[in-house]
Each structure stands twice: as structure tokens, then as C-alpha cells.
Design a protein around this motif. Structure first.
Motif, PDB file in Angstrom:
ATOM      1  N   ALA A  68       0.850  -1.315  -0.045  1.00  0.00           N
ATOM      2  CA  ALA A  68       0.146   0.002  -0.117  1.00  0.00           C
ATOM      3  C   ALA A  68       0.829   1.270   0.131  1.00  0.00           C
ATOM      4  O   ALA A  68       0.458   2.266  -0.510  1.00  0.00           O
ATOM      5  N   ALA A  69       1.895   1.313   0.749  1.00  0.00           N
ATOM      6  CA  ALA A  69       2.843   2.389   0.861  1.00  0.00           C
ATOM      7  C   ALA A  69       3.335   2.819  -0.680  1.00  0.00           C
ATOM      8  O   ALA A  69       3.373   3.676  -1.123  1.00  0.00           O
ATOM      9  N   LEU A  78       3.773   3.425   5.240  1.00  0.00           N
ATOM     10  CA  LEU A  78       5.393   2.958   5.078  1.00  0.00           C
ATOM     11  C   LEU A  78       5.955   2.764   6.772  1.00  0.00           C
ATOM     12  O   LEU A  78       6.560   1.900   7.164  1.00  0.00           O
ATOM     13  N   GLU A  79       5.720   3.915   7.626  1.00  0.00           N
ATOM     14  CA  GLU A  79       6.094   4.064   9.026  1.00  0.00           C
ATOM     15  C   GLU A  79       5.350   2.932   9.638  1.00  0.00           C
ATOM     16  O   GLU A  79       6.100   2.459  10.515  1.00  0.00           O
ATOM     17  N   ALA A  80       4.292   2.830   9.495  1.00  0.00           N
ATOM     18  CA  ALA A  80       3.525   1.574  10.432  1.00  0.00           C
ATOM     19  C   ALA A  80       4.139  -0.021   9.736  1.00  0.00           C
ATOM     20  O   ALA A  80       4.416  -0.690  10.764  1.00  0.00           O
ATOM     21  N   ALA A  81       4.570   0.119   8.548  1.00  0.00           N
ATOM     22  CA  ALA A  81       5.078  -1.176   8.297  1.00  0.00           C
ATOM     23  C   ALA A  81       6.477  -1.330   8.777  1.00  0.00           C
ATOM     24  O   ALA A  81       6.727  -2.725   9.127  1.00  0.00           O
ATOM     25  N   ASP A  82       7.334  -0.040   8.718  1.00  0.00           N
ATOM     26  CA  ASP A  82       8.401  -0.195   9.348  1.00  0.00           C
ATOM     27  C   ASP A  82       8.350  -0.593  10.820  1.00  0.00           C
ATOM     28  O   ASP A  82       9.502  -1.409  11.185  1.00  0.00           O
ATOM     29  N   ILE A 379       8.362   5.498  -3.443  1.00  0.00           N
ATOM     30  CA  ILE A 379       7.812   6.619  -2.420  1.00  0.00           C
ATOM     31  C   ILE A 379       8.917   7.624  -1.908  1.00  0.00           C
ATOM     32  O   ILE A 379       8.628   8.879  -1.633  1.00  0.00           O
ATOM     33  N   THR A 380      10.006   7.352  -2.213  1.00  0.00           N
ATOM     34  CA  THR A 380      11.294   8.323  -1.601  1.00  0.00           C
ATOM     35  C   THR A 380      11.272   9.363  -2.537  1.00  0.00           C
ATOM     36  O   THR A 380      11.753  10.505  -2.187  1.00  0.00           O
TER      37      THR A 380
END
Lengths: 382, 189
Positions: A68-69, A78-82, A379-380
Motif C-alpha cells: 500500500a505504501a 510505510l512508517e507503520a510497516a517499518d 515513495i522516496t
């Protein structure tokens, strides 16, 4: 008409499916705990969470969040997945040159957990073009290869006390998860020798797995194998593997058609059974979307494309229509734990959101004709 | 086997010309024996038109009902079974026909539903959506051409035992076709 009830595909508008993807992602992110674990199982009627957890599903949810990210350019995801990855890092078992994801007590490292963790890392790499976890991907890959049996199947887990694989028993889905993970590893590092174990796993899954697992109505409904077959379609599948993919697509199609005939009234439940949970329907969407991608590159399956798109629109529409809306969530004690989730008999589990989310994201690719599975833009760079 | 051949075999089993022989004989009165060509031709022509229209309109009709052709195929298989078992147990097609009408056209009108029953119509819808309307109509023309020949020729067949045996075989073939249709419905995306 008396024999075949009409089919209802819910809300098939593309924008409704896109909105459902965003809502499902939001549920997973919003309900994550500070230590990186997700809300595992929740009963909306009782407003209570089940105090259990499962590392295989944790890895799967993390994988979906990375997808999804990338697809949505969602930094929160992305932060949640990290954070989810951080929890997995803390539960790694490392030996010699390999690593495996163990459960909370560290006694056993299930193959499926490591496979989905590897898939999650591969999805992160695709979404972010960030190679910081490349070595961990290789370590997990080496664990999976070590667990592969000579026939291409896999042992189910590593027992840390015994320092050996669990030789007894098999798993229906771990081999498909391992195959999918290795196929992603092969794609990430094409020159590092992952080809042979991937092909061996593909051969096992498409020729022997149904027999080993004593599947009553083969082929086993397994979206992981579909993902893997789509991933290794270059340089190409054997005719037998294409035939297997065709039969698998037919099974997903049958399940979607049957689900579309279900209605949640008492008579519908009596005659057709209850509606499937989203974790089930979601896997059919995932599998069909993966096989659509395969059919888009392999002309031997080209005839299936139009019907696959029809089924993907229908199954995604069913999921979109059944998702708890913000209005429905408002009637419960904890609306944030309800909105964006799929419930059956008052309960939801995190893999309901995981499979529905991944399935609908890739179904949207098929509906919009995007053959490349990765994000349009890392995403970056956003 | 080509799509045309598969559709023709399926429609032949569903139209069941051999099962129609005994009802046809009952419908055509003794004194009208010389007119049986005209009656058989009119009944088969009517059936062809009806089956062709059903094949052509099948897909939009199923669309309107929100039923996928693949799911309908499984239902079609079920719809074929009563006709199949009737053929096997009673050695003739399902029919309410006991006696003919007063004139040829009326007799033809009575014979027509024996041929264009639920089995034949569901086969027409299935083959129309599965192989294309052109193929289904072509197969239907072939089958009803055969049916005219069978009905006319059967007037000279003296021994009913052969007729009954052929009707039972027709029923057995229809069971096979129904199973194939159900399996194909299950094995379709």
C-alpha cells in the motif's frame, strides 16, 4: 432463475474500490500498537480484542502495508510497516548464515512467517528503492532454501531447542508462501542463484502439493502460488504449469461467482451458506489478480483475460460494499476499530484487512490495465 | 472436436429426435400419414427458429438477470436431467401429447414443444454464450435437419423396440452432455 440465483457484485465503481483500499490501509495503521504489533482480532459488538497473536499473519499484514505504501505513496503506511518490521527484527533467530522469524516464545520459527517477512522486505525494496535490508532478505532466503526438501516441498518449521527442522507434518500454504518469497528474491537479485529453488518449488506446487496435502477438490485455492507463478513468468512457465494456472483461475472464478450469489438474509444463509469472511474473498481476489498479470504476459492464457477482469471487478465490488463505512462505525463504542474493516458475526481479524487490501490494490491494476505490479513511482521520490 | 461438432452433439441429445418419435406417431393420425413430412418439417422449422432466437437472446437475457453464463451452465445441466431420465425410463421425450390436432399446423404446433423443451432451450443458451450464436444456430440447423429425417423415416420403422432403444441411448447421451456442461461450468473462470 429458480436454480441459479442472481449475482450481486456490490459496489463495482473504480473510485469505490480505491476508497476501500485507503480505508483498509487506514484501519491497519490506526490500530497498530506502539510495539509494532497490529490489532489482531476484534469484536465490535463487545468492543473487545482477543489477547492472542500470530507472527505469520503479522508478517503478511506488514507485507500488505508495504504494498500500500508503494501503490498509494502512503508514508503513514510505510512508517507503520517499518514499525511492524521492527517487531519482526526483535523476534529473529539467527544461525550461521541464515535468519528466521520466530514466534513470541522463540521456540519455533515457522516457514510461513519467514517467507512473508521476506516478501514484506521485497515489497519494501520495490516501494522505496532502499537496499538497507538486502542482507536480511538473503539471510531469510537462505533459511527458506535450507528448509526445502529434495522434492521441492518444505519442512514446516525450525525447532530452536532441537536445532533442526520439524520433520513431521506439512503445511498447505507455507510452501506457496515460500515460493512467492523466493520468486521475489530471485527478481531482486537475479544473479545470485535463487532460480533453482524457485523452479523446484514451482514444480512441487503444480504437480505434487495437492496429492501430498490430500486436497479433495484440487487445485488447492492458494493465492501465494498464483503470485509466484506470475512472478516467474519470465523466461516462461512449462505447459503443465500454465495448465495448472488455468485450473487455479477457474477455481478462483467459481468461488467469486458463488460468493456473488450469496445474500446475508436468513434464507440466503440457509440456502447458500453465510457470506465468506474478507480474508477468504480477499485471497481469491489476490489470486485472480496475480493470474491476470500472468495471463497478460503469457499468450497461452490470453483467452482468460476478459473473464478475469469481470471476476476481479465483481469480487472487489463485493468487498467494497461489505466494508464498514464511517457511518456504520459511528454506531459502535470504538469507531476507529470498526471503520474500514470487514466483519463477520461481529468480529474481524487483521488478515481480513490484509487480504482484502492486497487483493483490491492488484484488482485495480487489472481494471486499469496496469501489468507492472510495482508502484508507478518509488515513495522516496515523492 | 470442433465447437460446431460439440454444440451439435449437445443439441442433438437435448432435442432428442429419437425420443420424439413415439409422441410424434401419436400426434400424426392414421389418416394423416402422408402429411407427416409437412408436419415434421413445420415442427422442426418452428423449433429451429425458437432455438436460434433463444441462442441469440441468451446472453443479454442472462445479463438482465445478473447471471453469468458459467453459472447458468451448471443450472442448464440440472434442467437437462428430467428429460434425460424420462428418456431412459420411458423411452420417449417428456410430452403432454396424447393425440394430434385437427389439422397439420395444429399437429405441428403440438409436436414443436416436444423438440423445443427446457433441455433444448437451456442447451441453446449455453452453447450460444459458450461457442457463439453463429455456431449454436449452425449446430441447431444441423440437428433439426437430422430430426426431420428421423421423424419422417421412423414412419416406416415397424419395430418399436429399436425406437425405444434409440430413445434410451439418447437419454444416456443427454446425461453425459449434462455432466460435461456442469463440469465445464465449474472449470470456467
Amino acid at each position: 432463475v429458480a436454480v441459479v440465483p442472481p449475482e450481486s457484485c456490490g459496489d463495482v465503481k473504480t473510485e469505490s474500490i480505491e476508497a476501500a483500499v485507503v480505508e483498509a490501509t487506514g484501519w491497519l495503521v490506526r490500530n497498530q500498537q506502539p510495539d509494532g504489533r497490529y490489532l489482531y482480532e476484534y469484536d465490535a459488538e463487545k468492543d473487545s480484542a482477543t489477547p492472542t497473536y500470530n507472527e505469520v499473519r503479522h508478517a503478511g499484514v506488514t507485507m500488505s502495508l508495504y504494498q500500500a505504501a508503494g501503490k498509494l505513496g502512503d508514508r503513514d503506511a510505510l512508517e507503520a510497516a517499518d514499525r511492524g518490521l521492527g517487531w519482526m527484527d526483535g523476534h529473529l533467530v539467527r544461525r550461521r548464515d541464515w535468519a528466521a522469524l520466530a514466534g513470541a516464545d522463540g521456540s519455533e520459527a515457522k516457514l510461513g512467517a519467514s517467507a512473508l517477512m521476506l516478501a514484506a522486505l521485497a515489497e519494501r525494496r520495490v516501494a522505496t528503492v532502499d537496499g538497507q535490508h538486502d542482507e536480511l532478505m538473503r539471510e531469510l532466503g537462505r533459511f527458506i532454501v535450507m528448509m526445502q526438501r529434495p522434492d521441492g516441498g518444505f519442512y514446516v518449521s525450525w525447532l530452536t531447542a532441537r536445532e533442526a527442522p520439524q520433520y513431521e507434518g506439512t503445511s498447505r500454504y507455507y510452501p506457496g508462501e515460500a515460493f512467492w518469497a523466493l520468486s521475489l528474491l530471485r527478481k531482486a537479485f537475479p544473479d545470485e542463484g535463487w532460480e533453482a529453488p524457485v523452479r523446484l518449488a514451482a514444480s512441487f506446487l503444480t504437480t505434487r502439493r495437492d496429492e501430498v496435502e490430500d486436497v479433495s477438490f484440487p487445485p488447492l485455492v492458494d493465492q501465494w502460488t498464483a503470485y509466484g507463478l506470475a512472478e516467474i513468468s519470465d523466461p516462461g512457465l512449462t505447459d503443465q504449469q500454465v495448465e495448472y494456472a488455468r485450473r487455479l483461475a477457474a477455481r478462483f472464478g467459481l468461488l467469486v461467482r458463488t460468493e456473488a450469489q450469496r445474500e446475508d438474509g436468513w434464507l440466503g444463509r440457509l440456502v447458500r451458506g453465510p457470506e465468506s469472511r474478507a480474508a477468504g474473498t480477499g485471497t481469491w481476489v489476490e489470486g485472480m489478480a496475480a493470474l491476470w498479470r500472468l495471463a497478460s504476459t503469457d499468450e497461452r492464457l490470453a483467452d482468460l483475460r476478459p473473464k478475469m477482469v469481470e471476476r476481479l471487478r465483481c469480487s472487489s465490488g463485493i468487498l467494497a460494499a461489505r466494508q464498514a463505512s464511517v457511518d456504520e462505525a459511528g454506531a459502535y463504542a470504538s469507531p476507529g476499530r470498526v471503520q474500514g474493516a470487514w466483519f463477520r458475526d461481529g468480529g474481524t481479524r487483521m488478515d481480513d484487512q490484509q487480504h482484502a487490501l492486497s487483493g483490491m490494490m492488484y484488482a485495480l491494476d487489472a481494471l486499469q490495465g496496469r501489468v507492472d505490479r510495482g508502484p508507478d513511482d518509488p515513495i522516496t521520490s515523492r | 472436436m470442433s465447437d460446431l461438432a460439440r454444440a451439435a452433439v449437445g443439441l442433438l441429445a437435448a432435442v432428442a429426435p429419437f425420443g420424439a418419435i413415439l409422441p410424434f406417431r401419436r400426434a400424426v393420425r392414421e389418416g394423416e400419414a402422408t402429411a407427416l413430412r409437412g408436419i415434421a418439417g413445420a415442427a422442426c422449422l418452428g423449433t429451429l427458429v425458437f432455438i436460434s432466437a433463444t441462442a441469440a437472446l441468451g446472453e443479454p437475457f442472462l445479463d438482465w438477470l445478473d447471471i453469468t453464463p458459467e453459472n447458468f451452465q451448471m443450472a442448464a445441466a440440472l434442467l437437462m436431467l428430467p428429460q434425460a431420465f424420462y428418456l431412459i425410463w420411458r423411452s420417449e421425450s417428456m410430452s403432454i401429447l396424447d393425440a394430434g390436432g385437427d389439422d397439420r399446423m395444429r399437429t405441428a404446433a403440438l409436436v414443436f414443444p416436444v423438440l423445443a423443451g427446457p433441455a433444448a432451450l437451456s442447451a441453446a443458451v449455453s452453447y450460444g454464450t459458450r461457442f457463439g450464436v453463429g455456431t449454436a444456430v449452425g449446430a441447431a440447423a444441423l440437428v433439426l435437419g437430422i430430426t426431420v429425417v428421423v421423424l419422417v423415416a421412423s414412419a416406416t420403422w415397424k419395430w418399436d423396440g429399436w425406437v425405444r432403444a434409440l430413445a434410451m441411448l439418447n437419454g444416456a447421451l443427454l446425461v453425459v452432455i449434462a455432466v460435461e456442461m456442469a463440469v465445464d461450468g465449474v472449470q470456467s473462470v
